[in-house]
Design a protein around this motif. Structure first.
Motif, short mmCIF file in Angstrom:
data_model
loop_
_atom_site.label_atom_id
_atom_site.label_comp_id
_atom_site.label_asym_id
_atom_site.label_seq_id
_atom_site.Cartn_x
_atom_site.Cartn_y
_atom_site.Cartn_z
N PRO A 123 0.85 -1.19 0.00
CA PRO A 123 0.00 0.00 0.00
C PRO A 123 0.89 1.25 0.00
CG PRO A 123 -0.10 -1.13 2.13
CD PRO A 123 0.72 -1.98 1.21
N ALA A 124 0.39 2.27 -0.63
CA ALA A 124 1.15 3.52 -0.69
C ALA A 124 1.38 4.03 0.72
CB ALA A 124 0.39 4.56 -1.50
N ALA A 125 2.57 4.49 0.94
CA ALA A 125 2.91 5.02 2.26
C ALA A 125 2.11 6.29 2.51
CB ALA A 125 4.40 5.30 2.35
N THR A 126 1.61 6.39 3.69
CA THR A 126 0.89 7.63 4.02
C THR A 126 1.91 8.70 4.33
OG1 THR A 126 0.76 6.98 6.34
CG2 THR A 126 -1.13 6.41 4.96
N PRO A 127 1.62 9.92 3.88
CA PRO A 127 2.59 11.00 4.11
C PRO A 127 2.74 11.30 5.60
CG PRO A 127 0.71 11.74 2.78
CD PRO A 127 0.46 10.33 3.16
N SER A 128 3.93 11.69 5.95
CA SER A 128 4.21 12.02 7.34
C SER A 128 3.50 13.32 7.72
CB SER A 128 5.71 12.17 7.55
OG SER A 128 6.18 13.28 6.81
N ALA A 129 3.44 13.58 9.00
CA ALA A 129 2.79 14.81 9.47
C ALA A 129 3.45 16.06 8.88
CB ALA A 129 2.78 14.86 10.99
N PRO A 130 4.79 16.15 8.84
CA PRO A 130 5.41 17.34 8.22
C PRO A 130 5.07 17.47 6.73
CG PRO A 130 7.01 16.23 9.60
CD PRO A 130 5.81 15.34 9.52
N ALA A 131 4.98 16.34 6.02
CA ALA A 131 4.64 16.39 4.60
C ALA A 131 3.21 16.87 4.41
CB ALA A 131 4.83 15.02 3.96
N ARG A 132 2.30 16.40 5.27
CA ARG A 132 0.91 16.86 5.19
C ARG A 132 0.81 18.34 5.51
NH1 ARG A 132 -0.01 11.97 7.83
NH2 ARG A 132 -0.29 13.05 9.81
N ALA A 133 1.57 18.79 6.50
CA ALA A 133 1.56 20.21 6.87
C ALA A 133 2.11 21.07 5.73
CB ALA A 133 2.35 20.44 8.14
N ALA A 134 3.17 20.59 5.08
CA ALA A 134 3.76 21.33 3.96
C ALA A 134 2.78 21.42 2.80
CB ALA A 134 5.06 20.67 3.52
N ARG A 135 2.09 20.33 2.52
CA ARG A 135 1.09 20.31 1.45
C ARG A 135 -0.05 21.27 1.78
NH1 ARG A 135 -0.49 14.87 0.91
NH2 ARG A 135 1.52 14.56 -0.08
N ARG A 136 -0.51 21.24 3.02
CA ARG A 136 -1.60 22.12 3.46
C ARG A 136 -1.17 23.58 3.35
NH1 ARG A 136 -2.86 19.77 7.98
NH2 ARG A 136 -1.28 20.85 9.19
N THR A 137 0.06 23.89 3.73
CA THR A 137 0.58 25.26 3.63
C THR A 137 0.60 25.71 2.18
OG1 THR A 137 1.90 25.02 5.63
CG2 THR A 137 2.56 26.75 4.11
N ALA A 138 1.05 24.84 1.27
CA ALA A 138 1.10 25.20 -0.15
C ALA A 138 -0.29 25.45 -0.71
CB ALA A 138 1.81 24.11 -0.94
N VAL A 139 -1.25 24.60 -0.36
CA VAL A 139 -2.62 24.78 -0.84
C VAL A 139 -3.21 26.08 -0.30
CG1 VAL A 139 -4.98 23.85 -0.68
CG2 VAL A 139 -3.07 22.33 -1.23
N LEU A 140 -3.00 26.34 0.98
CA LEU A 140 -3.53 27.57 1.57
C LEU A 140 -2.88 28.81 0.96
CD1 LEU A 140 -3.87 26.53 5.32
CD2 LEU A 140 -5.72 26.94 3.66
N ALA A 141 -1.57 28.74 0.70
CA ALA A 141 -0.88 29.89 0.09
C ALA A 141 -1.38 30.13 -1.33
CB ALA A 141 0.64 29.66 0.10
N ALA A 142 -1.59 29.07 -2.09
CA ALA A 142 -2.12 29.22 -3.46
C ALA A 142 -3.53 29.80 -3.42
CB ALA A 142 -2.11 27.87 -4.18
N CYS A 143 -4.34 29.32 -2.48
CA CYS A 143 -5.70 29.86 -2.34
C CYS A 143 -5.67 31.33 -1.89
CB CYS A 143 -6.51 29.03 -1.35
SG CYS A 143 -6.95 27.39 -1.98
N ALA A 144 -4.74 31.67 -1.00
CA ALA A 144 -4.61 33.06 -0.57
C ALA A 144 -4.20 33.94 -1.73
CB ALA A 144 -3.59 33.16 0.58
N ASP A 145 -3.26 33.48 -2.54
CA ASP A 145 -2.85 34.25 -3.72
C ASP A 145 -4.05 34.50 -4.63
OD1 ASP A 145 -0.21 34.40 -2.88
OD2 ASP A 145 0.50 32.81 -4.23
N ALA A 146 -4.82 33.44 -4.91
CA ALA A 146 -5.98 33.57 -5.79
C ALA A 146 -7.02 34.51 -5.18
CB ALA A 146 -6.59 32.20 -6.07
N ALA A 147 -7.28 34.36 -3.90
CA ALA A 147 -8.28 35.22 -3.25
C ALA A 147 -7.85 36.68 -3.27
CB ALA A 147 -8.50 34.75 -1.81
N LEU A 148 -6.57 36.94 -3.04
CA LEU A 148 -6.09 38.32 -3.03
C LEU A 148 -6.09 38.92 -4.43
CD1 LEU A 148 -3.33 37.92 -0.34
CD2 LEU A 148 -5.46 39.22 -0.14
N ILE A 149 -5.86 38.11 -5.45
CA ILE A 149 -5.97 38.60 -6.83
C ILE A 149 -7.43 38.96 -7.12
CG2 ILE A 149 -5.80 37.90 -9.25
CD1 ILE A 149 -3.27 36.27 -8.34
N LEU A 150 -8.36 38.16 -6.62
CA LEU A 150 -9.78 38.48 -6.79
C LEU A 150 -10.15 39.74 -6.03
CD1 LEU A 150 -11.30 34.89 -6.60
CD2 LEU A 150 -11.26 36.40 -8.60
#
Length: 146
Positions: free
Chosen positions: A11-38
């Protein structure tokens, strides 16, 4: 003679807590960029009292949203999405440059005063929240260390 069976796939390895946090930070930053452009587009539309609020905001914002998305991809900003350099500066300048190019190609207005306002406004918005995030991180680090 026993039959050879292929090993079961792991089975695919589940991402570690730091990897999940990094992914969440990237998604939130991309959403913040889009929201601020709007927000930038909405403020601009409101200042010029144009009709079709929702559609108008998206018609103003789409070239800049494309510019931000291409900047994220070209510079791989998901690696350090909240860093002022290169993420903040890269997405800011890429958003404005590509956005203005797309506006020009599609027959939308590109005049020097608008370019200046876009540079200043998007710089304030896209760099500002990253500076604020850095200050909060610094504060929390000091507080934990004390």
């Amino acid at each position: 003679m026993p039959s050879a069976t292929p090993p079961l796939p792991r089975p695919a390895a589940t991402p570690s807590a730091p990897a999940r946090a990094a992914r969440r930070t990237a998604v939130l930053a991309a959403c913040a960029d889009a929201a601020l452009i709007l927000v930038f587009a909405a403020i601009g539309r409101d200042a010029h009292q144009r009709g079709d609020i929702v559609i108008g905001v998206f018609s103003t914002a789409w070239p800049f949203l494309v510019g931000a998305a291409l900047s994220w991809l070209a510079l791989r900003l998901w690696r350090t999405p909240l860093a002022l350099w290169p993420a903040g500066v890269g997405v800011w300048l890429g958003t404005v440059a590509i956005g203005m190019l797309l506006r020009a190609v599609t027959g939308q207005t590109v005049v020097l005063p608008f370019v200046i306002v876009a540079l200043l406004s998007l710089g304030f918005l896209l760099l500002g929240y990253r500076l604020l995030a850095a200050a909060v991180r610094r504060f929390n680090t000091r507080r934990r260390g004390a």
